[in-house]
Design a protein around this motif. Structure first.
Motif, PDB file in Angstrom:
ATOM      1  N   GLU A 179       0.833  -1.209   0.000  1.00  0.00           N
ATOM      2  CA  GLU A 179       0.000   0.000   0.000  1.00  0.00           C
ATOM      3  C   GLU A 179       0.868   1.260   0.000  1.00  0.00           C
ATOM      4  OE1 GLU A 179      -3.017   0.351  -0.568  1.00  0.00           O
ATOM      5  OE2 GLU A 179      -4.055  -1.488  -0.043  1.00  0.00           O
ATOM      6  N   ARG A 180       1.973   1.204   0.710  1.00  0.00           N
ATOM      7  CA  ARG A 180       2.880   2.365   0.750  1.00  0.00           C
ATOM      8  C   ARG A 180       3.429   2.658  -0.649  1.00  0.00           C
ATOM      9  NH1 ARG A 180       6.350   4.954   4.683  1.00  0.00           N
ATOM     10  NH2 ARG A 180       8.124   5.901   3.621  1.00  0.00           N
ATOM     11  N   ARG A 181       3.861   1.595  -1.346  1.00  0.00           N
ATOM     12  CA  ARG A 181       4.374   1.774  -2.710  1.00  0.00           C
ATOM     13  C   ARG A 181       3.300   2.366  -3.612  1.00  0.00           C
ATOM     14  NH1 ARG A 181       6.948  -3.173  -1.682  1.00  0.00           N
ATOM     15  NH2 ARG A 181       5.283  -4.335  -2.733  1.00  0.00           N
ATOM     16  N   TRP A 182       2.076   1.832  -3.492  1.00  0.00           N
ATOM     17  CA  TRP A 182       0.969   2.324  -4.310  1.00  0.00           C
ATOM     18  C   TRP A 182       0.689   3.797  -4.007  1.00  0.00           C
ATOM     19  CZ3 TRP A 182      -3.874   4.116  -2.582  1.00  0.00           C
ATOM     20  CH2 TRP A 182      -4.798   4.371  -3.593  1.00  0.00           C
ATOM     21  N   LEU A 183       0.667   4.137  -2.730  1.00  0.00           N
ATOM     22  CA  LEU A 183       0.372   5.511  -2.317  1.00  0.00           C
ATOM     23  C   LEU A 183       1.434   6.480  -2.840  1.00  0.00           C
ATOM     24  CD1 LEU A 183      -1.377   7.457  -0.631  1.00  0.00           C
ATOM     25  CD2 LEU A 183      -0.026   6.796   1.373  1.00  0.00           C
ATOM     26  N   LEU A 184       2.694   6.096  -2.718  1.00  0.00           N
ATOM     27  CA  LEU A 184       3.772   6.979  -3.174  1.00  0.00           C
ATOM     28  C   LEU A 184       3.769   7.101  -4.698  1.00  0.00           C
ATOM     29  CD1 LEU A 184       6.639   5.978  -0.703  1.00  0.00           C
ATOM     30  CD2 LEU A 184       4.990   7.858  -0.525  1.00  0.00           C
ATOM     31  N   GLU A 185       3.376   6.028  -5.391  1.00  0.00           N
ATOM     32  CA  GLU A 185       3.238   6.098  -6.859  1.00  0.00           C
ATOM     33  C   GLU A 185       2.129   7.079  -7.249  1.00  0.00           C
ATOM     34  OE1 GLU A 185       2.505   2.169  -8.298  1.00  0.00           O
ATOM     35  OE2 GLU A 185       4.545   1.470  -7.826  1.00  0.00           O
ATOM     36  N   GLN A 186       1.018   7.023  -6.505  1.00  0.00           N
ATOM     37  CA  GLN A 186      -0.126   7.896  -6.796  1.00  0.00           C
ATOM     38  C   GLN A 186       0.203   9.374  -6.583  1.00  0.00           C
ATOM     39  OE1 GLN A 186      -3.300   6.812  -7.977  1.00  0.00           O
ATOM     40  NE2 GLN A 186      -2.048   4.988  -8.259  1.00  0.00           N
ATOM     41  N   THR A 187       1.224   9.637  -5.774  1.00  0.00           N
ATOM     42  CA  THR A 187       1.537  11.028  -5.420  1.00  0.00           C
ATOM     43  C   THR A 187       2.950  11.427  -5.855  1.00  0.00           C
ATOM     44  OG1 THR A 187       2.171  10.249  -3.201  1.00  0.00           O
ATOM     45  CG2 THR A 187      -0.063  11.094  -3.465  1.00  0.00           C
ATOM     46  N   ASN A 188       3.539  10.670  -6.780  1.00  0.00           N
ATOM     47  CA  ASN A 188       4.937  10.989  -7.156  1.00  0.00           C
ATOM     48  C   ASN A 188       5.033  12.273  -7.979  1.00  0.00           C
ATOM     49  OD1 ASN A 188       4.037  10.155  -9.663  1.00  0.00           O
ATOM     50  ND2 ASN A 188       5.265   8.285  -9.731  1.00  0.00           N
ATOM     51  N   HIS A 189       3.882  12.808  -8.432  1.00  0.00           N
ATOM     52  CA  HIS A 189       3.877  14.076  -9.171  1.00  0.00           C
ATOM     53  C   HIS A 189       3.819  15.287  -8.239  1.00  0.00           C
ATOM     54  CE1 HIS A 189      -0.329  13.278  -8.197  1.00  0.00           C
ATOM     55  NE2 HIS A 189      -0.564  14.560  -8.335  1.00  0.00           N
ATOM     56  N   VAL A 190       3.580  15.051  -6.963  1.00  0.00           N
ATOM     57  CA  VAL A 190       3.358  16.147  -6.013  1.00  0.00           C
ATOM     58  C   VAL A 190       4.684  16.799  -5.637  1.00  0.00           C
ATOM     59  CG1 VAL A 190       2.487  16.746  -3.715  1.00  0.00           C
ATOM     60  CG2 VAL A 190       1.277  15.046  -5.105  1.00  0.00           C
ATOM     61  N   GLU A 191       4.706  18.116  -5.697  1.00  0.00           N
ATOM     62  CA  GLU A 191       5.897  18.875  -5.306  1.00  0.00           C
ATOM     63  C   GLU A 191       5.695  19.458  -3.917  1.00  0.00           C
ATOM     64  OE1 GLU A 191       7.846  21.573  -8.140  1.00  0.00           O
ATOM     65  OE2 GLU A 191       6.277  20.977  -9.555  1.00  0.00           O
ATOM     66  N   GLU A 192       6.708  19.326  -3.064  1.00  0.00           N
ATOM     67  CA  GLU A 192       6.665  19.959  -1.744  1.00  0.00           C
ATOM     68  C   GLU A 192       7.424  21.275  -1.839  1.00  0.00           C
ATOM     69  OE1 GLU A 192       7.735  18.932   2.910  1.00  0.00           O
ATOM     70  OE2 GLU A 192       7.059  17.332   1.578  1.00  0.00           O
ATOM     71  N   ARG A 193       6.740  22.355  -1.514  1.00  0.00           N
ATOM     72  CA  ARG A 193       7.313  23.698  -1.676  1.00  0.00           C
ATOM     73  C   ARG A 193       7.278  24.453  -0.354  1.00  0.00           C
ATOM     74  NH1 ARG A 193       6.041  24.992  -7.142  1.00  0.00           N
ATOM     75  NH2 ARG A 193       7.493  26.746  -7.009  1.00  0.00           N
ATOM     76  N   ASN A 194       7.896  25.644  -0.371  1.00  0.00           N
ATOM     77  CA  ASN A 194       7.955  26.510   0.806  1.00  0.00           C
ATOM     78  C   ASN A 194       6.885  27.594   0.677  1.00  0.00           C
ATOM     79  OD1 ASN A 194       8.908  29.076   2.220  1.00  0.00           O
ATOM     80  ND2 ASN A 194      10.342  27.594   3.060  1.00  0.00           N
ATOM     81  N   TYR A 195       5.959  27.630   1.635  1.00  0.00           N
ATOM     82  CA  TYR A 195       4.801  28.524   1.562  1.00  0.00           C
ATOM     83  C   TYR A 195       5.217  29.994   1.515  1.00  0.00           C
ATOM     84  CZ  TYR A 195       0.111  30.299   2.775  1.00  0.00           C
ATOM     85  OH  TYR A 195      -1.098  30.950   2.788  1.00  0.00           O
ATOM     86  N   ILE A 196       6.107  30.389   2.408  1.00  0.00           N
ATOM     87  CA  ILE A 196       6.513  31.801   2.478  1.00  0.00           C
ATOM     88  C   ILE A 196       7.198  32.224   1.183  1.00  0.00           C
ATOM     89  CG2 ILE A 196       8.040  33.448   3.642  1.00  0.00           C
ATOM     90  CD1 ILE A 196       7.488  31.870   6.259  1.00  0.00           C
ATOM     91  N   GLU A 197       8.082  31.367   0.665  1.00  0.00           N
ATOM     92  CA  GLU A 197       8.783  31.696  -0.585  1.00  0.00           C
ATOM     93  C   GLU A 197       7.808  31.861  -1.746  1.00  0.00           C
ATOM     94  OE1 GLU A 197      11.828  28.850  -1.434  1.00  0.00           O
ATOM     95  OE2 GLU A 197      13.020  29.379   0.336  1.00  0.00           O
ATOM     96  N   LEU A 198       6.837  30.951  -1.847  1.00  0.00           N
ATOM     97  CA  LEU A 198       5.853  31.039  -2.938  1.00  0.00           C
ATOM     98  C   LEU A 198       5.010  32.303  -2.832  1.00  0.00           C
ATOM     99  CD1 LEU A 198       4.601  27.346  -3.258  1.00  0.00           C
ATOM    100  CD2 LEU A 198       5.934  28.619  -4.929  1.00  0.00           C
ATOM    101  N   LYS A 199       4.620  32.658  -1.611  1.00  0.00           N
ATOM    102  CA  LYS A 199       3.819  33.870  -1.416  1.00  0.00           C
ATOM    103  C   LYS A 199       4.636  35.113  -1.793  1.00  0.00           C
ATOM    104  CE  LYS A 199       0.236  34.031   0.652  1.00  0.00           C
ATOM    105  NZ  LYS A 199      -1.163  34.100   0.126  1.00  0.00           N
ATOM    106  N   LEU A 200       5.910  35.128  -1.408  1.00  0.00           N
ATOM    107  CA  LEU A 200       6.770  36.273  -1.746  1.00  0.00           C
ATOM    108  C   LEU A 200       6.961  36.387  -3.250  1.00  0.00           C
ATOM    109  CD1 LEU A 200       9.484  36.035   1.057  1.00  0.00           C
ATOM    110  CD2 LEU A 200       7.758  37.825   0.805  1.00  0.00           C
ATOM    111  N   GLN A 201       7.162  35.234  -3.921  1.00  0.00           N
ATOM    112  CA  GLN A 201       7.318  35.241  -5.381  1.00  0.00           C
ATOM    113  C   GLN A 201       6.060  35.800  -6.054  1.00  0.00           C
ATOM    114  OE1 GLN A 201       8.275  31.233  -6.592  1.00  0.00           O
ATOM    115  NE2 GLN A 201      10.157  31.200  -5.385  1.00  0.00           N
ATOM    116  N   ALA A 202       4.898  35.385  -5.551  1.00  0.00           N
ATOM    117  CA  ALA A 202       3.634  35.849  -6.123  1.00  0.00           C
ATOM    118  C   ALA A 202       3.483  37.363  -5.941  1.00  0.00           C
ATOM    119  CB  ALA A 202       2.460  35.118  -5.475  1.00  0.00           C
ATOM    120  N   GLU A 203       3.897  37.875  -4.774  1.00  0.00           N
ATOM    121  CA  GLU A 203       3.818  39.299  -4.508  1.00  0.00           C
ATOM    122  C   GLU A 203       4.736  40.088  -5.434  1.00  0.00           C
ATOM    123  OE1 GLU A 203       4.553  39.925  -0.367  1.00  0.00           O
ATOM    124  OE2 GLU A 203       2.817  38.731   0.247  1.00  0.00           O
ATOM    125  N   VAL A 204       5.934  39.529  -5.681  1.00  0.00           N
ATOM    126  CA  VAL A 204       6.887  40.194  -6.592  1.00  0.00           C
ATOM    127  C   VAL A 204       6.304  40.277  -8.002  1.00  0.00           C
ATOM    128  CG1 VAL A 204       9.131  39.937  -7.731  1.00  0.00           C
ATOM    129  CG2 VAL A 204       8.956  39.610  -5.267  1.00  0.00           C
TER     130      VAL A 204
END
Length: 207
Positions: A179-204
């Motif tokens: 199940e772990r392998r299946w779950l990680l396969e289902q979400t291998n497209h997901v990017e983990e990002r930094n919230y503050i950095e993304l908000k600052l980039q959007a503001e710029v």
């Protein structure tokens, strides 16, 4: 939980961001809906109580929550204009920190049935497995909420109990290696990002 207070999980449809005070007014608006109160077994709160709840979600070690945003619209627009729903983990058993109850709410009716709930749930489960050491998930769903029950069953959850008093069904998924392998396969497209950095980039970009 403070562990996810700066974490963004970006998927194809859904983006998960930490629940901040900026999200509270929109969330409060949602929870005035009698339909959502019924589906989530919730009582209406005042706006001030909702702010207090948001602070407890951030600080309590037994709760983890993300707000679900529309990936296509964010971060080009303000969070509150892209909000779709929320997804939560509750660590319900102090004796067993590997067990979590999962909840998903797609509050915006125009987003239901379009795969947002499924992707957000998979992303949250993957986060729980990788970052919180969760090995068993439970979902407690009102018997009338057939769409949600059906979705969880498609995600390999099995019905383990029915509570006729509360009129809810409990579904469970044990995360085996397979199940772990299946779950990680289902979400291998997901990017983990930094919230503050993304908000600052959007503001710029906006300036």
């Amino acid at each position: 939980m403070k562990i996810n207070q700066n974490t963004v999980l970006q998927g194809k449809r859904a983006t998960l961001v930490p629940y901040t005070s900026a999200h509270v007014p929109r969330y409060h608006e949602w929870m005035q809906s009698e339909e959502l109160q019924r589906l989530t077994a919730s009582e209406p709160l005042s706006l001030e109580q909702e702010y207090e709840m948001q602070r407890s979600w951030r600080d309590d070690t037994d709760k983890c929550t993300f707000i679900v945003l529309d990936t296509e619209r964010w971060p080009g627009q303000a969070d509150e204009d892209c909000m779709v729903g929320d997804v939560n983990l509750f660590l319900t058993d102090p004796e067993d920190p590997t067990l979590a109850e999962i909840e998903i709410m797609i509050a915006e009716s125009s987003y239901r049935g379009r795969g947002f709930g499924k992707e957000a749930t998979l992303m949250m489960m993957s986060y729980g497995v990788r970052n919180l050491g969760i090995t068993t998930f439970e979902a407690k769903i009102g018997q009338e909420n057939e769409a949600s029950i059906c979705m969880f069953k498609k995600l390999h959850f099995k019905e383990v109990a029915v509570n006729s008093i509360f009129q809810e069904v409990t579904l469970r998924l044990d995360i085996s290696d397979q199940e772990r392998r299946w779950l990680l396969e289902q979400t291998n497209h997901v990017e983990e990002r930094n919230y503050i950095e993304l908000k600052l980039q959007a503001e710029v970009l906006e300036t």
